[in-house]
Design a protein around this motif. Structure first.
Motif, mmCIF file in Angstrom:
data_model
loop_
_atom_site.group_PDB
_atom_site.id
_atom_site.type_symbol
_atom_site.label_atom_id
_atom_site.label_comp_id
_atom_site.label_asym_id
_atom_site.label_seq_id
_atom_site.Cartn_x
_atom_site.Cartn_y
_atom_site.Cartn_z
ATOM 1 N N GLU A 145 0.955 -1.056 0.056
ATOM 2 C CA GLU A 145 -0.221 -0.091 -0.149
ATOM 3 C C GLU A 145 0.791 1.260 0.092
ATOM 4 O O GLU A 145 1.779 1.476 0.833
ATOM 5 N N ASN A 146 0.577 2.217 -0.898
ATOM 6 C CA ASN A 146 1.315 3.546 -1.257
ATOM 7 C C ASN A 146 2.813 3.329 -1.507
ATOM 8 O O ASN A 146 3.561 4.272 -1.703
ATOM 9 N N LEU A 197 10.924 8.379 6.108
ATOM 10 C CA LEU A 197 10.751 9.203 7.415
ATOM 11 C C LEU A 197 10.437 8.040 8.783
ATOM 12 O O LEU A 197 9.365 7.790 8.318
ATOM 13 N N LYS A 237 9.572 7.320 12.696
ATOM 14 C CA LYS A 237 9.245 7.833 14.090
ATOM 15 C C LYS A 237 9.053 6.881 14.960
ATOM 16 O O LYS A 237 8.321 5.788 14.601
ATOM 17 N N LYS A 285 6.564 4.190 13.121
ATOM 18 C CA LYS A 285 5.846 4.479 11.951
ATOM 19 C C LYS A 285 6.494 4.900 10.757
ATOM 20 O O LYS A 285 7.339 5.717 11.199
ATOM 21 N N TYR A 340 7.005 6.980 7.164
ATOM 22 C CA TYR A 340 6.105 7.811 6.200
ATOM 23 C C TYR A 340 6.833 8.186 5.089
ATOM 24 O O TYR A 340 8.281 7.879 4.956
ATOM 25 N N GLY A 373 4.359 12.680 3.418
ATOM 26 C CA GLY A 373 3.702 12.244 4.913
ATOM 27 C C GLY A 373 2.978 11.114 4.910
ATOM 28 O O GLY A 373 2.332 10.680 5.636
ATOM 29 N N VAL A 374 2.605 10.360 3.765
ATOM 30 C CA VAL A 374 1.727 9.177 3.586
ATOM 31 C C VAL A 374 2.266 8.143 4.432
ATOM 32 O O VAL A 374 3.499 8.006 4.613
ATOM 33 N N LEU A 375 1.354 7.473 5.074
ATOM 34 C CA LEU A 375 1.789 6.204 6.014
ATOM 35 C C LEU A 375 2.201 5.179 5.315
ATOM 36 O O LEU A 375 1.243 4.559 4.429
ATOM 37 N N PHE A 376 3.498 4.470 5.533
ATOM 38 C CA PHE A 376 3.707 3.230 4.775
ATOM 39 C C PHE A 376 3.661 1.841 5.487
ATOM 40 O O PHE A 376 3.078 1.137 5.256
ATOM 41 N N ASN A 377 4.024 2.353 6.903
ATOM 42 C CA ASN A 377 4.077 1.088 7.730
ATOM 43 C C ASN A 377 3.764 1.686 9.196
ATOM 44 O O ASN A 377 4.347 2.688 9.658
ATOM 45 N N ALA A 378 3.313 0.532 9.970
ATOM 46 C CA ALA A 378 3.156 0.979 11.752
ATOM 47 C C ALA A 378 3.549 -0.648 12.206
ATOM 48 O O ALA A 378 2.706 -1.589 11.816
ATOM 49 N N GLU A 379 4.370 -0.575 13.383
ATOM 50 C CA GLU A 379 4.552 -2.013 13.675
ATOM 51 C C GLU A 379 5.376 -1.846 15.019
ATOM 52 O O GLU A 379 6.066 -0.748 15.370
#
Lengths: 700, 87, 612
Positions: free
Chosen positions: B8-9, B42, B44, B66, B68, B73-79
């Motif tokens: 996604e993205n 990016l 964080k 997270k 981006y 600034g679109v979100l690529f991943n959160a883990e």
């Protein structure tokens, strides 16, 4: 002359059957009127009345001895989700029971769907979480109140729901089957303060062990109750204003009828009453023909259904799955698949394999040959191309079929990509369709330990008689019957109805059970049954009571229902011993010798009583037989495809209306009737019997 | 400029000589396919509770990472990642 | 695509019918089985094999057992040889060092003959009630070697030419704490295999051996061909995933999936060495769990058979958690490293299909399973049971999809018994069993909500029952988010000792809030434990991982989630940036848009979004 009248309201058509004192049957049909179903009912009555020579419905109603009724109001309400705002009161801590649904929701899915995680789903809850109110109370398995329900809590919980505007309330508390005090206290409060609210109590509707199924059944009941009640009361009003002097009797899911007030107490019992009537009709019909084992199959435009009758007894399901919920409801077992004349034929992009269904074209746009804008090849299109259906004279001439567009589509979309001739493609579609049907029937019988070869197959609905000769043959079945009343078999089934009350409750007793306790529980249920039948006007001599037990091996989940012989004589230790032995026998019949581990011990899980008030109905009228070769009915000849020849061969076409009891026809042949087409395959023989039914004997 | 999705993205762009990973939202190239795209983006980290009230139990052991797009600034991943791996 | 000499219609009809047989076998198991795992949780498998043990038709449940039962068939062929395998024989095998995955999953294997020739095999497994291990029920956290984990049979004839060998049957059941229940389990498997044999023989009679044999060979060739074609269409690449399980220290599982044209190579190199706790997995188990992951992703619509295995390779270094060496303990393998491998394999496969326009719609956020527990003890009727199973596994929240939320609380083939059913036969009282609010992984599409429950003792004659805690321990279990989605809340098991539960009941208060119970709480590792009077066991199963950015979730869906008590009002604001005004949960779209912009900006600028 008095009549027994049955009116069956279906999705598209409302059917009427009127049987006179000599057993002669007259039919009527009209379009259903969903805005006010009673209108369609009167239309169908009018049609039958006129066929009888009356001016209109009033005269027929005035001469009606029994009026039976089946309708789809409950099913409709559930499918369209047009029930009233319904709330649920349940035990604190367990408010999500209806939504959790015990997990499993892959029932009824095909193999591919069952494996496809990306499309799994659960149904939208029948009662949204926002209308579920938890009540501070708790009863345990012994029926002891661990947390007593207090007056302020009753008031608070009920007010909370009323504030959200509910019109109907289901009450389902944990262990209410062991102690219904809290449920009754809530109900009393609601009846006193909000008398117009429709109430549904789990301890009344489904007093069986298992809070999920019990809550679901109670919720369904609360959801369909108000609409059913309003509809039935309106129907009664309309019919009585037009001359009906008796109380209409309503078909229940388990195949018996009840008066309107009794029906309204447990409205969920009218679910699938139309199909129930059809199966009961098949049973009566089988009885009159001297056939105890029947597979009743019904194939219409979208669905193929099968019900099973064994030794004159209709197969029931006490835990049916409806709209993906599992319920505690005694219901005639009918299994269905999405397979009908409108099923769409397609080629799987990757595998290159030919597939039929489960998607269907419905009745609109329908098959290509209907000319209503359908663009997908369907089973009916193939049937037409194979020469089974008549372009000029479909549905008794009411419709014409367009063969050219169907043929073009078959060539372009199916035959050419699959490198097949038209004959190969159309006959392939026919074969796949038939194998789906025979698979379903095989599941229905074999899973119960029955051998399909021991059954006679009845073929109802517009499409079944086109296919039945083949799907029956695949199972080794020897005889197929297409009844006179095939188009209205729901209504026909109704006229054979009896009043039936179905009671039961869960109670777990270790085997050997204490005889006194068993007697006590049955006495309670039997007394209720006798009182109900008495109130419905039956004398003792007209009542038949059948007691039964749900038994299981200890540690197992699934129970088998084992009946006592009919009657209410006091049970003895011997009677119980016999039942226990019978359970072992039936178990082994289903699962093979040695499958039951008797050493594990047995338990009784539930007690059931079925109370039948037999209504006197004339036997179906027989007509004199005169053997004849059916030449008078021969209409024409045309080419039709038969597997035996692997080609289109000249086939005789007969007009059903000109056949007489005793006519004999050898296959290959086709009989055209106003509502269906009967295909007789090579080496099979058909005769018209003394009831105007067509009976096909299949070759070995 | 043949491309196929990566996730996604994020998508893969095939130029004449190499394949690039780029943001599907704004087109920003991150790195060559096969290199560490997370390092090129990016990044964080937050306390686990940011992912929900029931995540408190992870505090002290894990962090919510997270990732981006550095441009849009679109979100690529959160883990959730182990805290001890953080420098 | 089909071989020239088989009519496609016949192929379609027969392959469908073979699958039907596995369904009928499953129904026989459910109806006649003795344990909740079999009859309600559908923790079984029933499949058909070709004479050489290749998978002919896989049953619908656990994929890993389909593969391992196939290995079991091969072992029986090796040990006995075709000359010693007679019509109507039935074999039993449960040795995890040969083909089984752990001792309680007992394989019953039945050769099927037609006109005296071996034409196939059927095989089933169920999880039997007890195997005589040091802990009742089989899962033994204290076992340090396989010798402590119950009876272990490398292959024995249980039924000889149609006659049950009472000596073998009695010997096996005699070794367990529950001979009756285990006897029922074995008999139910025999029944299911008899069903398969009757059906398959009927098909051979109807269609003839030549056609049947060609069809089953063609089914395998067909599946392999289509699967290889699908793999070839997906871009090559390499994808990784890791998982740490807590068992007296971290145990790390590592997987790198390499796709090279139509080959899939699952490489577990880097996985930690095996441990002296029964979470180790035998190699064939590892293989089986990878197979299962493929079945549920890119092979869901293919005839399920050996063809799925052909493009697969598995590299699992000996002596690691995923290739245990004798005599390492394995009693808890399936539910720990097994599901762990299943998670790893799913995760990498999902990353793989994300690179395919055609296949990405099949993405489901993967789950690393849950904690679980089982009890044993004397019930209110003074009857002992070694295997009191609450079967909560059926109520996991499922992972979110690319275009829709995950299924709440289950929605798979498993089901969970009713609370009433449990309370009727076991000395337990449930305090609650409900959706765990705020457990789903947030995302544009959220994960399915999982279930939480708590129970205490009720009418327990001994004043206690024993418990065993297993599953996937640690904080990396439950659903993992995908592509921006957050993980689901971890699955936890909490033992609360000496709580106020009885006082609350005595003062007529329903004990439905954990916070009001007091007592001493501890998170259970892999262990045996005791539940005493006034103790409460709290469990939360897995919840689904989310898909995509939570700030992109349709605010109307968030509003619905709050109305349905799945997401709290606070989480709606803090995680999703959705502003709902009471009363009535009115959606304020303008305020939502503002808050979301602010939240994203603050994240990127380095600070947290302020929480009013």
């Amino acid at each position: 002359m008095e009549y027994i009248v049955g009116v069956d309201i279906g999705g598209t058509f409302t059917d009427c059957v009127a049987m006179d004192e000599q057993g002669a049957v007259t039919l009527g049909k009209a379009l259903s009127t969903p805005d006010d179903f009673a209108v369609g009912a009167v239309d169908a009555l009018g049609d039958a009345a006129r066929n009888l020579g009356f001016v209109g419905a009033d005269e027929l109603l005035g001469a009606t001895k029994f009026f039976f009724h089946a309708c789809t109001v409950a099913d409709n309400t559930l499918i369209t989700r047009t029930g009233p705002k319904t709330g649920l009161l349940t035990t604190q801590g367990f408010g999500d029971t209806l939504l959790v649904m015990r997990g499993r929701t892959t029932e009824g899915l095909t193999e591919s769907e069952a494996f496809r995680a990306s499309t799994q789903s659960k149904p939208d809850s029948i009662i949204p979480r926002s209308l579920i109110e938890e009540v501070a109370e708790r009863i345990d398995y012994k029926g002891s109140a661990l947390v007593r329900l207090e007056a302020e809590e009753i008031a608070r919980a009920v007010q909370s729901l009323m504030d959200r505007g509910v019109e109907s309330i289901a009450i389902a508390l944990l262990w209410a089957l062991a102690n219904d005090t809290h449920e009754r206290e809530l109900a009393d409060f609601i009846r006193h303060h909000h008398p117009s609210v429709y109430l549904s109590l789990s301890s009344e509707v489904a007093p069986y062990l298992g809070e999920y199924e019990r809550t679901a059944t109670t919720a369904f009941n609360a959801y369909v109750g108000p609409k059913i009640a309003a509809y039935l009361r309106r129907l009664r009003e309309v019919l009585q204003s037009k001359g009906l002097r008796r109380e209409p009797l309503v078909m229940q899911a388990y195949g018996g009828v009840l008066g309107i007030d009794d029906t309204c107490k447990k409205a969920v019992g009218t679910i699938e009453s139309g199909p129930a009537a059809g199966i009961m009709g098949s049973r009566d019909f089988g009885e009159q023909l001297g056939v105890g084992n029947v597979l009743a199959t019904d194939m219409g435009g979208t669905t193929f259904k099968v019900g099973v009758i064994r030794d004159g007894a209709v197969e029931k399901d006490h835990k049916p799955i409806l709209m993906r919920y599992q319920l505690f409801l005694s219901k005639i077992w009918v299994e269905s698949i999405g397979a009908g004349g409108g099923s769409i034929v397609w080629i799987d992009g990757e595998s290159g394999l030919l597939k039929v269904g489960p998607q269907g074209a419905g009745s609109s746009p329908g098959p290509i040959c209907y000319g209503l804008g359908g663009a997908e090849v369907t089973v009916s299109d193939a049937d037409l191309i194979l020469g089974y259906l008549n372009e000029e004279c479909f549905l008794g001439g009411r419709m014409k079929l367009a063969k050219e567009p169907a043929l073009e589509a078959l060539k372009e979309k199916i035959a050419r990509p699959m490198n097949m001739t038209v004959a190969e493609a159309a006959s392939g579609i026919y074969r796949i369709t038939n194998s789906h049907m025979s698979d379903l029937i095989r599941r229905a019988t074999v899973e119960r330990g029955y051998d399909p070869r021991e059954f006679t197959l009845f073929a109802f609905g517009g499409a079944a008689p086109v296919h039945a000769g083949r799907y029956a043959a695949e199972l080794g079945i020897k005889e197929v019957v297409v009844p006179l009343t095939a188009s209205v078999h729901g209504a026909a089934g109704l006229v054979g109805s009896d009043v039936i009350y179905d009671y039961g409750r869960s109670e777990r007793l270790s085997v050997p059970a204490d005889l006194e306790r068993v007697r006590e529980i049955f006495t309670g249920l039997v007394e209720r049954a006798l009182a109900s039948l008495g109130a419905a006007g039956f004398k003792e001599s007209e009542m038949k009571i059948v007691r039964s037990l749900d038994i299981r091996y200890r540690q197992q989940v699934h129970e088998l229902n084992v009946p006592f012989p009919p009657g209410i004589s006091e049970l003895t230790e011997q009677d119980l011993e016999t039942i226990y032995g019978r359970f072992d026998e039936v178990y082994e019949l289903l699962y093979g010798a040695g499958a039951g581990y008797r050493e594990a011990g047995k338990e009784i899980m539930a007690f059931r009583v079925v109370a039948i008030g037999e209504l006197h109905k004339p036997r179906l009228r027989k007509y004199p037989i005169e053997k004849n070769r059916a030449e008078a009915a021969l209409k024409t000849e045309r080419k039709a495809y038969f597997e035996e020849a692997r080609d289109f061969i000249p086939t005789k076409i007969y007009d059903y209306g000109r056949l007489a009891p005793g006519s004999e026809i050898s296959g290959p042949a086709i009989i055209e009737t106003p509502i269906t087409t009967i295909v007789i395959n090579p080496n099979d023989r058909a005769t018209m019997d003394d009831y105007y039914n067509i009976r096909m004997v299949l070759a070995e | 400029m043949v491309k196929h999705p990566f996730r996604e993205n994020l998508e893969v762009e095939s130029a004449a000589d190499r394949q690039w990973l780029r943001c599907a939202n704004c087109g920003r190239r991150l790195c060559a396919l096969g290199q560490d795209w997370k390092a090129a983006a990016l990044r964080k980290v937050f306390s686990p509770a940011k992912a929900g009230p029931l995540m408190k139990i992870l505090e002290g052991r894990y962090l919510l990472e997270k990732i981006y797009c550095p441009s849009c600034g679109v979100l690529f991943n959160a883990e959730m990642i182990e805290e001890k791996h953080e420098a | 695509m089909l071989n020239g000499n088989i009519d496609p219609i016949t192929f379609e009809v027969l392959s469908h019918r073979l699958h039907q047989i596995t369904r009928e076998m499953g129904i026989a198991l459910e109806r006649t089985g003795g344990t909740v795992t079999t009859t309600q949780q559908h923790d079984y498998n029933a499949s058909l094999y070709r004479p050489d043990g290749e998978i002919m038709a896989a049953g619908e449940t656990y994929g890993h057992h389909v593969v391992c039962a196939g290995f079991a068939v091969k072992r029986i062929l090796e040990s006995f040889g075709e000359e010693e395998i007679f019509p109507d024989d039935i074999f039993l095998l449960n040795d995890p060092y040969l083909a089984a995955i752990h001792n309680p999953d007992v394989y019953i294997i039945s050769p099927i003959h037609y006109q005296n020739a071996l034409v196939g095999w059927s095989a089933t497994f169920v999880h039997v009630s007890d195997v005589g291990a040091i802990t009742p029920g089989g899962d033994s956290p204290d076992a340090t070697e396989i010798f402590q984990e119950g009876f272990r049979i490398p292959g024995i004839k249980l039924v000889e030419r149609g006659k049950l060998r009472k000596d073998v049957f009695n010997t096996i059941t005699h070794m367990t704490r529950q001979p009756d229940a285990v006897g029922l389990d074995l008999k139910c498997e025999i029944a299911a295999n008899n069903v398969a044999k009757a059906r398959l023989q009927a098909m051979y009679r109807q269609y003839g051996p030549e056609l049947m044999n060609s069809v089953s060979a063609e089914m395998i060739r067909y599946t392999e061909t289509v699967l290889r074609k699908r793999l070839g269409e997906i871009p090559d690449g390499e994808w990784r995933e890791t998982l740490t399980i807590e068992a007296d220290g971290p145990c790390r599982l590592v997987l790198a999936l390499r796709k090279q044209e139509d080959r899939l190579i699952f490489d577990f190199t880097g996985t930690d060495p095996q441990v002296r706790k029964g979470i180790n997995l035998p190699f064939h188990g590892t293989f089986g769990f990878c197979f299962g992951a493929i079945l549920y992703s890119i092979a869901y619509d293919l005839p399920k058979n050996q063809g799925v295995l052909k493009p697969m390779e598995v590299i699992a270094p000996k002596g690691t958690l995923v290739h245990v060496q004798f005599p390492g303990p394995i009693s808890m393998s399936t539910t720990s490293s097994g599901f762990g491998v299943g998670f790893l394999a799913s995760s990498v496969l999902m990353q793989m299909i994300a690179t395919s326009e055609k296949w990405r719609k099949e993405i489901v956020a993967p789950s690393a399973s849950h904690r679980n527990c089982r009890h044993s003890g004397v019930n209110q009727y003074h009857r002992y049971s070694a295997f009191i199973n609450m079967a909560h596994g059926a109520m996991d929240g499922n992972g979110a999809r690319i275009d829709r939320d995950g299924v709440d609380s289950g929605g798979s083939y498993m089901s969970c018994p009713n609370v009433e059913w449990m309370e009727l036969q076991y000395p337990l009282l449930y305090l609650f069993r409900r959706h765990a609010m705020d457990s789903p992984g947030a995302g544009k599409f959220r994960g399915g909500v999982g279930v939480e429950s708590a129970h205490t003792l009720h009418d327990a004659p001994e004043g206690k029952i024993r418990g065993v805690a297993y599953g996937v321990a640690g904080l990396e279990n439950s659903g993992h988010g995908m592509f921006g989605g957050y993980p689901g809340a971890p699955s936890v098991m909490l033992l609360m000792e000496k709580t106020k539960v009885n006082e609350l009941l005595a003062s007529n208060k329903p004990p439905t809030q954990i916070a009001s119970l007091g007592g001493q709480e501890r998170i259970l590792p892999y262990c045996n434990f005791e539940l005493n009077e006034s103790d409460v066991l709290y469990m939360r199963v897995a919840s689904g991982g989310g898909y995509g950015d939570p700030l992109e979730r349709d605010p109307a869906l968030v509003q619905k989630d709050v109305a349905n008590s799945i997401v709290s009002l606070d989480a709606a604001r803090d995680i999703y940036g959705v502003v709902l005004q009471e009363p009535g949960l009115q959606l304020d779209l303008a305020a939502t848009r503002q808050l979301r912009t602010k939240m994203r900006q603050q994240e990127i600028d380095g600070g947290e979004a302020s929480v009013p």
